[in-house]
Design a protein around this motif. Structure first.
Motif, PDB file in Angstrom:
ATOM      1  N   CYS A  77      29.902 -25.683   8.417  1.00  0.00           N
ATOM      2  CA  CYS A  77      30.055 -27.045   8.956  1.00  0.00           C
ATOM      3  C   CYS A  77      28.726 -27.537   9.535  1.00  0.00           C
ATOM      4  CB  CYS A  77      31.158 -27.081  10.009  1.00  0.00           C
ATOM      5  SG  CYS A  77      32.825 -26.905   9.340  1.00  0.00           S
ATOM      6  N   SER A  84      33.957 -32.185   9.477  1.00  0.00           N
ATOM      7  CA  SER A  84      33.315 -30.957   9.957  1.00  0.00           C
ATOM      8  C   SER A  84      33.724 -30.670  11.396  1.00  0.00           C
ATOM      9  CB  SER A  84      31.780 -31.082   9.865  1.00  0.00           C
ATOM     10  OG  SER A  84      31.363 -31.238   8.530  1.00  0.00           O
ATOM     11  N   SER A 117      35.958 -27.354  12.401  1.00  0.00           N
ATOM     12  CA  SER A 117      35.348 -26.475  13.412  1.00  0.00           C
ATOM     13  C   SER A 117      36.283 -26.289  14.600  1.00  0.00           C
ATOM     14  CB  SER A 117      34.016 -27.053  13.900  1.00  0.00           C
ATOM     15  OG  SER A 117      33.081 -27.119  12.856  1.00  0.00           O
TER      16      SER A 117
END
Length: 444
Positions: free
Chosen positions: A29, A133, A137
């Protein structure tokens, strides 16, 4: 094991140390966001070369910048709901492939009109990659470390932006401006097969959708190899939602928080883009050389990176809404200080660093906060739409400096006014704290 054990996915992640699989997920990411930052910043660095080659005026170049920002906004609005429907991993790969191909095609533009269209398409992919992302995450981060892990991952954007400047400085002179766009296209295309091979889908997303229980078991087994998960049944506290995901952002328990997040993102990104776009011009108008003004402005990005990491740690230790609210309020002080310290370079550097630390750092923290606020079913949509609303502020901010210069106001007045939106963002964050406390009372 004869009896079936029931495991809450987030509780399982919280109970174990960070595994190699989670570190790889965060790293991938980070790389997506870094390439995103490279491509987003590249056009600004190569603009003088484009202008010289095609004999353009600044007015001709303005649509190129505007198209990229419009694409970022549209991409955030489009790909968030798609990620809540089809999965974070799938949409991240689509976005990386999309903006890679669009950037590569941009390198072969033969007119401003063609470049404008391709920069919009590049922005479309970029706008979807960044918030997804953040979402992925956050869904693999233990709650007690979520903020610092997400904010550290997001620092890839600053690193990528800086690498865009370094690449432009070294590549344009030898190979021309098109080579920078080729690099910006090739990097994400090289990343796509790595994502396909190594990036896991969100276990929370799969469980919520009732999909691929064996894949969930294998993924969580990588977090705790010593545990026997053979007959485990995995759960999440939320249920899958039906209909258009955006409407769920306005469910009774989310409505007020959604509007407060949108207000904070709008005000925060307005100030970030106004300062990053206009600081060199505004500072150099006092007689400082453009080179020196640019170096001073770089402290804004340095401060933002330091702020993101430091605030992420503070958000994990203390009330995150209060941390962000007070930081945004402090941003107004540093921003006002910029306008009154142009005669003292040392104080000016501290003021610009402090403004970056507070407003850019808090904006990264706000992304982590948004990811934690929304349930799994609407998390990608919530983070992406907050980012999209913020992009509207970024467009106004990138134009706002020009309007203020046209009015002929002095720098102390300009920078005092620029601090007002950060105060509004701070009040929004403090109000978010009340929303979360009310939700906690209802939950118990």
């Amino acid at each position: 094991m004869s009896t079936q054990q029931t495991i809450d996915v987030q509780g399982f992640i919280n109970a174990h140390r960070l595994s190699a699989m989670q570190v790889v997920t965060l790293l991938l990411c980070f790389l997506i966001v870094a390439v995103d930052g490279f491509d987003t910043a590249a056009i600004g660095f190569i603009a003088p070369a484009i202008r010289a080659e095609w004999g353009l005026t600044p007015a001709h170049l303005a649509p190129v910048f505007g198209a990229g920002l419009a694409g970022l906004m549209a991409g955030a609005f489009l790909f968030g709901p798609l990620a809540d429907r089809f999965g974070r991993r799938t949409i991240l790969m689509v976005c990386a492939l999309f903006f890679g191909l669009a950037s590569l095609a941009s390198a072969y533009s033969n007119s401003v009109e063609m470049l404008v269209v391709l920069r919009f398409l590049t922005g479309l992919g970029l706008g979807g990659a960044m918030p997804n992302s953040v979402t992925l995450s956050s869904e693999y981060a233990p709650e007690k470390h979520r903020s610092v892990l997400v904010t550290t991952m997001f620092c890839g954007f600053t690193l990528g932006s800086a690498l865009g400047g370094v690449a432009a400085a070294h590549v344009v002179a030898d190979f021309g401006w098109r080579a920078v766009l080729v690099i910006g296209g090739v990097l994400p295309l090289l990343l796509v097969p790595v994502l396909a091979w190594c990036l896991p889908e969100s276990a929370r997303f799969l469980v919520m959708k009732g999909k691929k229980p064996e894949q969930v078991r294998r993924t969580l087994q990588r977090i705790a190899p010593s545990m026997d998960l053979t007959n485990a049944r995995f759960t999440v506290p939320e249920k899958a939602q039906t209909g258009f995901p955006v409407k769920h952002l306005f469910d009774p328990e989310l409505r007020r928080g959604t509007l407060l997040l949108w207000l904070a993102f709008f005000m925060s990104l307005l100030v970030i883009y106004l300062l990053s776009s206009w600081l060199p011009t505004l500072i150099s108008s006092t007689g400082m050389t453009l080179k020196k003004a640019s170096l001073v402005t770089a402290m804004f990005q340095v401060g933002g990176t330091a702020g993101a990491i430091a605030l992420g740690q503070l958000m994990d230790r203390f009330n995150p809404q209060r941390v962000l609210g007070l930081t945004y309020a402090l941003a107004a002080v540093f921003t006002a200080l910029i306008g009154s310290s142009t005669g003292n370079t040392a104080v000016l550097i501290v003021a610009v660093f402090g403004a970056g630390f507070c407003v850019s750092g808090a904006q990264v923290g706000a992304n982590a906060l948004a990811a934690g606020f929304y349930p799994t079913a609407s998390r990608a949509t919530g983070v992406s739409w907050a980012s999209g609303i913020g992009r509207i502020g970024s467009v106004l901010g990138s134009m706002g400096g020009g309007w203020m210069l046209a009015l002929g106001w002095g720098l102390p007045t300009v920078f005092a006014l620029v601090g007002i939106p950060t105060i509004v963002a701070g009040i929004s964050m403090l109000s978010m704290g009340k929303v979360e406390r009310a939700r906690a009372v209802v939950a118990h």
